[in-house]
Each structure stands twice: as C-alpha cells, then as structure tokens.
Scaffold this motif. Structure first.
Motif, PDB file in Angstrom:
ATOM      1  N   GLU A 235       0.936  -1.273  -0.046  1.00  0.00           N
ATOM      2  CA  GLU A 235       0.065   0.101   0.237  1.00  0.00           C
ATOM      3  C   GLU A 235       0.923   1.286   0.041  1.00  0.00           C
ATOM      4  OE1 GLU A 235      -3.291   2.304   2.814  1.00  0.00           O
ATOM      5  OE2 GLU A 235      -3.004  -0.031   3.051  1.00  0.00           O
ATOM      6  N   ARG A 236       0.983   1.948  -1.185  1.00  0.00           N
ATOM      7  CA  ARG A 236       1.590   3.148  -1.289  1.00  0.00           C
ATOM      8  C   ARG A 236       1.122   4.581  -0.996  1.00  0.00           C
ATOM      9  NH1 ARG A 236       2.937  -0.863  -4.994  1.00  0.00           N
ATOM     10  NH2 ARG A 236       5.152  -1.541  -4.981  1.00  0.00           N
ATOM     11  N   SER A 237       1.567   5.352  -0.419  1.00  0.00           N
ATOM     12  CA  SER A 237       1.173   6.683  -0.140  1.00  0.00           C
ATOM     13  C   SER A 237       2.263   7.414  -0.976  1.00  0.00           C
ATOM     14  CB  SER A 237       1.087   7.185   1.406  1.00  0.00           C
ATOM     15  OG  SER A 237       0.143   6.279   2.015  1.00  0.00           O
ATOM     16  N   GLN A 238       1.639   8.204  -1.814  1.00  0.00           N
ATOM     17  CA  GLN A 238       2.445   8.949  -2.696  1.00  0.00           C
ATOM     18  C   GLN A 238       1.904  10.662  -2.702  1.00  0.00           C
ATOM     19  OE1 GLN A 238       0.704   6.923  -5.894  1.00  0.00           O
ATOM     20  NE2 GLN A 238       2.458   5.445  -6.162  1.00  0.00           N
ATOM     21  N   ALA A 239       2.933  11.291  -3.147  1.00  0.00           N
ATOM     22  CA  ALA A 239       2.753  12.968  -3.156  1.00  0.00           C
ATOM     23  C   ALA A 239       3.762  13.302  -4.065  1.00  0.00           C
ATOM     24  CB  ALA A 239       2.585  13.554  -1.913  1.00  0.00           C
ATOM     25  N   ASN A 247       6.776   8.206  -3.620  1.00  0.00           N
ATOM     26  CA  ASN A 247       6.396   7.192  -2.256  1.00  0.00           C
ATOM     27  C   ASN A 247       6.927   7.544  -1.039  1.00  0.00           C
ATOM     28  OD1 ASN A 247       4.697   5.718  -4.298  1.00  0.00           O
ATOM     29  ND2 ASN A 247       6.520   4.571  -4.800  1.00  0.00           N
ATOM     30  N   TYR A 248       6.176   8.252  -0.261  1.00  0.00           N
ATOM     31  CA  TYR A 248       6.772   8.834   1.054  1.00  0.00           C
ATOM     32  C   TYR A 248       6.416   7.635   2.242  1.00  0.00           C
ATOM     33  CZ  TYR A 248       2.003  10.508   2.121  1.00  0.00           C
ATOM     34  OH  TYR A 248       0.560  10.407   2.307  1.00  0.00           O
ATOM     35  N   GLN A 249       5.549   6.620   1.799  1.00  0.00           N
ATOM     36  CA  GLN A 249       5.406   5.796   2.745  1.00  0.00           C
ATOM     37  C   GLN A 249       4.707   4.330   2.005  1.00  0.00           C
ATOM     38  OE1 GLN A 249       3.425   6.563   6.434  1.00  0.00           O
ATOM     39  NE2 GLN A 249       2.212   4.691   6.253  1.00  0.00           N
ATOM     40  N   ILE A 250       5.468   3.251   2.260  1.00  0.00           N
ATOM     41  CA  ILE A 250       5.051   1.985   1.769  1.00  0.00           C
ATOM     42  C   ILE A 250       4.839   1.011   2.767  1.00  0.00           C
ATOM     43  CG2 ILE A 250       5.777   0.048   0.442  1.00  0.00           C
ATOM     44  CD1 ILE A 250       7.707   2.052  -1.345  1.00  0.00           C
ATOM     45  N   GLU A 251       3.613   0.394   3.034  1.00  0.00           N
ATOM     46  CA  GLU A 251       3.008  -0.581   3.965  1.00  0.00           C
ATOM     47  C   GLU A 251       3.112  -1.859   3.295  1.00  0.00           C
ATOM     48  OE1 GLU A 251       2.503  -0.406   7.277  1.00  0.00           O
ATOM     49  OE2 GLU A 251       2.706   1.791   7.560  1.00  0.00           O
TER      50      GLU A 251
END
Length: 343
Positions: A235-239, A247-251
């Motif tokens: 699950e990737r959080s992108q900005a 991708n500033y956070q990858i779960e």
C-alpha cells in the motif's frame, strides 16, 4: 435467609461457568469472588421481585486468570446477615464439553482430537493431560518388517507423578523410530486415555508447520501438506515532494495462503481449533518461530462419501514489520516458510 439455588461444582471447566443463582429475603447481599491473589469481584446486589439474584458472565471474569496456570482455585462469598463460603477449582476450556470436567480429564487428553492423528518422521507431536493419580505412560509401536509382516513393541515412558496440573508429553515419532524396521503406527496410553498416531511413510513435504494454542490452552502442532503460496501486497502513499512524485510511505503485508492437505474427518473437526486459536506460531527447526495471525479461513465440508476434507486459509506475520530477511540455507530456493521441493 440466603440460599444458593444454582451452584458451581467443585471442579469445572471455565466454559461451564454459566450463572450462579441466589435466593434471599434480604434487601441486598455482597458477593465476592477471589483467588490467592485477592478479590476479583466485590459488589452489592439487590434481589428482584421474586427474591432472586442472578450472577452472570463469571466465565469472562475468571478466564483471564487462567491463561498462564490453566487451573486455579477460586472462592466465592455471599455475605448478608449470614455468610456462605465455597471454594471451587476451574480449568480453562473454551469449548463446551458433554462430560463434566473430572470425567473428561480421567478419560481424555486435552485436545479436541477424538480419533487417530496422521504424522510422519521428523514432526513434533505433543499430548497434554491432567493426572489426578500417579499415571504410567506406555507406547505400543507397530513396525512394518520387510514390507510384508508386522511386529509390536511396547515402550514404557516415565510415570506422571505431578498431580492436578497440566502435564505435557513429547510423543514425536522420532522417539520410537529406533530400529531398522519401519514405524507404521503407535498408540500412547496414559491410564484410560489413548491416542493413536498413524504414520504417513511417504513423508510428504510440509508448508507451513504450525504450533497453535488449542481450546484447552495447550499447544498442539499441525503440519500442512497442501499448496502454499505467498502474495505480498503493498500500500503506497504518494505525493509531489519538491517537484518530484514520490512514494513517501510503503506499507507491506506478506499474505500467505496454505492448504492443510487431505484430512480424516476426525482431524478435520480438530483442525477447526486452529481457526479459533488466538496464538499461532510458525514451527521452524522444531522451535516456535514468528507469530502469525490467520486472516481468512475456509473450513467447509460435507457428508458425501467420496469427499475428503481439506481446509484453505490465509495468514500474515503478526508483527508490524513484514520485511523480514531470511538467512540463506543450503539447497533452498524459497524462504524457510516454504517446503524443500527444490532442495
């Protein structure tokens, strides 16, 4: 006047802790439940219009105190103008038993498996029991000789002298595979308790091997022989960051799918205990490894004569960190949760 109209037995499973009913003509009474560590409950109760007080949900109150010891002594007091005292022993059990606790303990091991268990050389097998008297342990082994005939041999293990506590027996097949003949079956006897183990001499690959806490709070092993797959999800959080899409956070979640392989009907009933368990570990080199959590399970079965049950379930590592480095092992392609097909 105070009278107990529905009471507890002197020794009982926690699953049988239903309700306590008290009849009284007093305005109120104090009800206290305690163990060796002190009071668990201390409350005042007022009777209904019929002069009855019902104390419910004691199972949920007492079970947390049994998680480690599994057996403990409790006491209740009903205090009014007179006082009623009673001590009772409770053993952890999350299943409803058709027998009272003492008859069950004298006749059965602490497992929901009520038939033979299939095992193989190299697997770990445990049995648990509560002895109320000195109990000798014997194992009758059946060996295949030359692929044609059978021979029996009896092995006497230690006598259990620890009473009124949960005792654990290591009854792994390797302990009895001590001759050139092929161990085919063995039966463990402890008093009037018996458990048969049938050996699959094909010794199929296993993936995964699981150690789980059963409905009696005891640990058992289950070895899956069906298909095992790994499907990681991300699950990737992108900005946009400094003009760059990042991708500033990858779960990561590592989701495994396992199949038990074909089971006997007795083992299928027993395997459902795995899906009820709140404590499950991967068994690696005969030692508890990573704790896992089952996220989905399919345990449907039917009574068709040509149907053999097998269950499929999904699990993940219980820990938050899913990116786990697997140290290299000679001859292995996958990590150590997979079988050795490619070894």
């Amino acid at each position: 006047m105070i009278a107990i109209t529905k009471d507890f037995t002197a020794y009982m499973f926690s699953s049988a802790l239903d309700t306590l009913e008290i009849a009284t003509n007093e305005d109120n009474i104090t009800f206290v439940v305690s163990n060796a560590d002190g009071d668990i409950l201390n409350e005042k109760y007022v009777p209904d219009n019929n002069g009855v007080i019902v104390i419910a949900d004691l199972k949920d109150l007492i079970e947390p105190y049994l998680r480690n010891k599994l057996i403990d002594t409790f006491n209740y007091q009903v205090i009014g103008t007179t006082t009623i005292n009673k001590s009772f022993v409770v053993q952890f059990c999350a299943a409803e038993s058709p027998l009272d606790a003492l008859p069950f303990l004298e006749g059965y091991f602490l497992s929901s498996l009520l038939g033979p268990k299939t095992t193989s050389i190299g697997r770990k097998e445990f049995l648990h029991l509560v002895a109320t008297e000195a109990t000798p342990i014997s194992v009758e082994c059946l060996y295949l000789v030359g692929g044609k005939t059978y021979r029996f041999e009896t092995v006497n293990l230690n006598t259990i002298t620890t009473l009124n506590e949960v005792s654990t027996l290591d009854v792994s097949p390797d302990l009895f595979d001590s001759s050139d003949d092929i161990l085919f079956q063995y039966t463990v006897t402890a008093g009037s308790r018996t458990q048969i183990f049938n050996l699959d001499i094909n010794n199929p690959d296993i993936a995964p091997a699981l150690l789980f806490t059963n409905s009696f709070g005891c640990q058992e092993t289950l070895y899956c022989t069906g298909t095992h797959t790994l499907s990681p999800s991300f699950e990737r959080s992108q900005a946009m960051i400094n003009g760059m899409f990042r991708n500033y956070q990858i779960e990561e979640t590592r989701v495994f799918t396992a199949n038990t392989g074909v089971l006997t009907f007795e083992m299928a009933l027993w395997a459902e205990d795995l899906f009820r368990s709140k404590e499950i570990y991967l068994l690696v080199d005969d030692q508890p490894g990573k704790e896992i959590s089952i996220t989905e399970s399919q345990s449907e079965r039917n009574n068709d004569l040509d149907t053999l049950p097998s269950f499929t379930f999904k699990y993940r590592y219980a820990q938050r960190q899913q990116n786990i480095i697997q140290l290299a092992r000679a001859g292995r392609v996958f990590d150590n949760t997979f079988d050795n097909t490619f070894g």
